[in-house]
Design a protein around this motif. Sequence first.
Motif, PDB file in Angstrom:
ATOM      1  N   GLU A 236       0.808  -1.226   0.000  1.00 26.79           N
ATOM      2  CA  GLU A 236       0.000   0.000   0.000  1.00 26.79           C
ATOM      3  C   GLU A 236       0.843   1.279   0.000  1.00 26.79           C
ATOM      4  OE1 GLU A 236       0.352  -1.224   4.417  1.00 26.79           O
ATOM      5  OE2 GLU A 236       0.234  -2.198   2.445  1.00 26.79           O
ATOM      6  N   HIS A 237       2.149   1.156  -0.006  1.00 34.04           N
ATOM      7  CA  HIS A 237       3.013   2.339   0.071  1.00 34.04           C
ATOM      8  C   HIS A 237       2.968   3.179  -1.203  1.00 34.04           C
ATOM      9  CE1 HIS A 237       5.893   1.019   3.550  1.00 34.04           C
ATOM     10  NE2 HIS A 237       4.884   1.743   3.973  1.00 34.04           N
ATOM     11  N   ARG A 238       3.091   4.494  -0.977  1.00 34.83           N
ATOM     12  CA  ARG A 238       3.333   5.469  -2.047  1.00 34.83           C
ATOM     13  C   ARG A 238       4.779   5.926  -1.898  1.00 34.83           C
ATOM     14  NH1 ARG A 238      -0.708   8.530  -4.265  1.00 34.83           N
ATOM     15  NH2 ARG A 238       0.339  10.475  -3.714  1.00 34.83           N
ATOM     16  N   VAL A 239       5.568   5.759  -2.958  1.00 31.75           N
ATOM     17  CA  VAL A 239       7.009   6.024  -2.886  1.00 31.75           C
ATOM     18  C   VAL A 239       7.369   7.208  -3.770  1.00 31.75           C
ATOM     19  CG1 VAL A 239       9.315   5.093  -3.328  1.00 31.75           C
ATOM     20  CG2 VAL A 239       7.529   3.612  -2.387  1.00 31.75           C
ATOM     21  N   LEU A 240       8.180   8.098  -3.211  1.00 35.62           N
ATOM     22  CA  LEU A 240       8.755   9.207  -3.966  1.00 35.62           C
ATOM     23  C   LEU A 240      10.261   9.001  -4.015  1.00 35.62           C
ATOM     24  CD1 LEU A 240       8.827  12.031  -5.285  1.00 35.62           C
ATOM     25  CD2 LEU A 240       8.843  13.007  -2.964  1.00 35.62           C
ATOM     26  N   GLU A 241      10.807   8.852  -5.214  1.00 39.54           N
ATOM     27  CA  GLU A 241      12.261   8.746  -5.365  1.00 39.54           C
ATOM     28  C   GLU A 241      12.799  10.051  -5.919  1.00 39.54           C
ATOM     29  OE1 GLU A 241      15.854   6.178  -7.487  1.00 39.54           O
ATOM     30  OE2 GLU A 241      13.773   5.515  -7.744  1.00 39.54           O
ATOM     31  N   LEU A 242      13.730  10.651  -5.196  1.00 33.58           N
ATOM     32  CA  LEU A 242      14.380  11.895  -5.619  1.00 33.58           C
ATOM     33  C   LEU A 242      15.734  11.573  -6.221  1.00 33.58           C
ATOM     34  CD1 LEU A 242      13.619  13.958  -2.375  1.00 33.58           C
ATOM     35  CD2 LEU A 242      12.297  13.923  -4.498  1.00 33.58           C
ATOM     36  N   GLY A 243      16.068  12.224  -7.335  1.00 33.27           N
ATOM     37  CA  GLY A 243      17.356  11.957  -7.976  1.00 33.27           C
ATOM     38  C   GLY A 243      17.404  10.545  -8.533  1.00 33.27           C
ATOM     39  N   CYS A 244      16.379  10.161  -9.291  1.00 36.45           N
ATOM     40  CA  CYS A 244      16.268   8.773  -9.764  1.00 36.45           C
ATOM     41  C   CYS A 244      17.231   8.446 -10.895  1.00 36.45           C
ATOM     42  CB  CYS A 244      14.837   8.476 -10.196  1.00 36.45           C
ATOM     43  SG  CYS A 244      14.318   9.309 -11.728  1.00 36.45           S
ATOM     44  N   GLY A 245      17.902   9.458 -11.466  1.00 34.15           N
ATOM     45  CA  GLY A 245      18.807   9.192 -12.574  1.00 34.15           C
ATOM     46  C   GLY A 245      18.064   8.599 -13.757  1.00 34.15           C
ATOM     47  N   THR A 246      18.567   7.500 -14.288  1.00 39.08           N
ATOM     48  CA  THR A 246      17.934   6.889 -15.457  1.00 39.08           C
ATOM     49  C   THR A 246      16.936   5.800 -15.074  1.00 39.08           C
ATOM     50  OG1 THR A 246      19.807   5.367 -15.715  1.00 39.08           O
ATOM     51  CG2 THR A 246      19.883   7.432 -16.958  1.00 39.08           C
ATOM     52  N   GLY A 247      16.514   5.783 -13.816  1.00 39.61           N
ATOM     53  CA  GLY A 247      15.374   4.979 -13.413  1.00 39.61           C
ATOM     54  C   GLY A 247      15.607   3.517 -13.094  1.00 39.61           C
ATOM     55  N   SER A 248      16.860   3.080 -12.998  1.00 36.39           N
ATOM     56  CA  SER A 248      17.128   1.652 -12.808  1.00 36.39           C
ATOM     57  C   SER A 248      16.492   1.094 -11.539  1.00 36.39           C
ATOM     58  CB  SER A 248      18.639   1.404 -12.776  1.00 36.39           C
ATOM     59  OG  SER A 248      19.225   1.759 -14.005  1.00 36.39           O
ATOM     60  N   THR A 249      16.645   1.798 -10.435  1.00 37.75           N
ATOM     61  CA  THR A 249      16.091   1.312  -9.171  1.00 37.75           C
ATOM     62  C   THR A 249      14.571   1.343  -9.200  1.00 37.75           C
ATOM     63  OG1 THR A 249      18.043   2.050  -7.936  1.00 37.75           O
ATOM     64  CG2 THR A 249      16.036   1.672  -6.668  1.00 37.75           C
TER      65      THR A 249
END
Length: 204
Positions: free
Chosen positions: A39-52
């Motif tokens: 149920e988590h909403r995740v915000l990734e900052l500085g994701c680069g080219t999105g690999s993670t």
Amino acid sequence: MTEAAFWDKIAEKYASDPIENLEGYHKTRDMIVDRLKPEHRVLELGCGTGSTALEIAKHVQDYLATDLSPKMIEIANAKRDAETPEHLRFAVADGAGLPDFSPDVVLALNLIHLVPNADAMIQKIFDRLPQGGLFIAKTACLRDGPWYLAVMIPLMRLIGKAPHVSIFSQVELTDRLQKAGFVIDETLLQKGTAPRLFTIARKP
């Protein structure tokens, strides 16, 4: 040169370079997944080219991955395929400002040391998270590396070969997180020329 222009310039090379410490990457990725809930909403900052983001978005309900470099986001979107969750979105945004999104978890992987005002960013993340929310980061602690890094990096920046880089230690980083109000749940030090501290911090 602006920070966005610097990362746009090196985006193609960044995307093609192999991960420096693949074992360490997998270890911290798995530690992140272990803390995520459906149920988590995740915000990734500085994701680069999105690999993670592409690897872990399937474990949560909603995922917004941002980077200040339009070119990085362009490359991230080009990686989408039939198995990419529809709820994973990539967007151009300055991590220090935070987008209009209400996360349960914020990721900042290899980012804090690249932000000119790290304390302000950490405080904004704390304020945005709900009680029990997680801030998960991996951060280069260059003061714990060889002495010459503190001299070399500013010189490289002067000639356009490096972005802004803040120099601090593991202890200083932990103090910054705790000063903002976070409780540190887990840490993992990944050694190297530029030691990186992986932290899982919680808003009590």
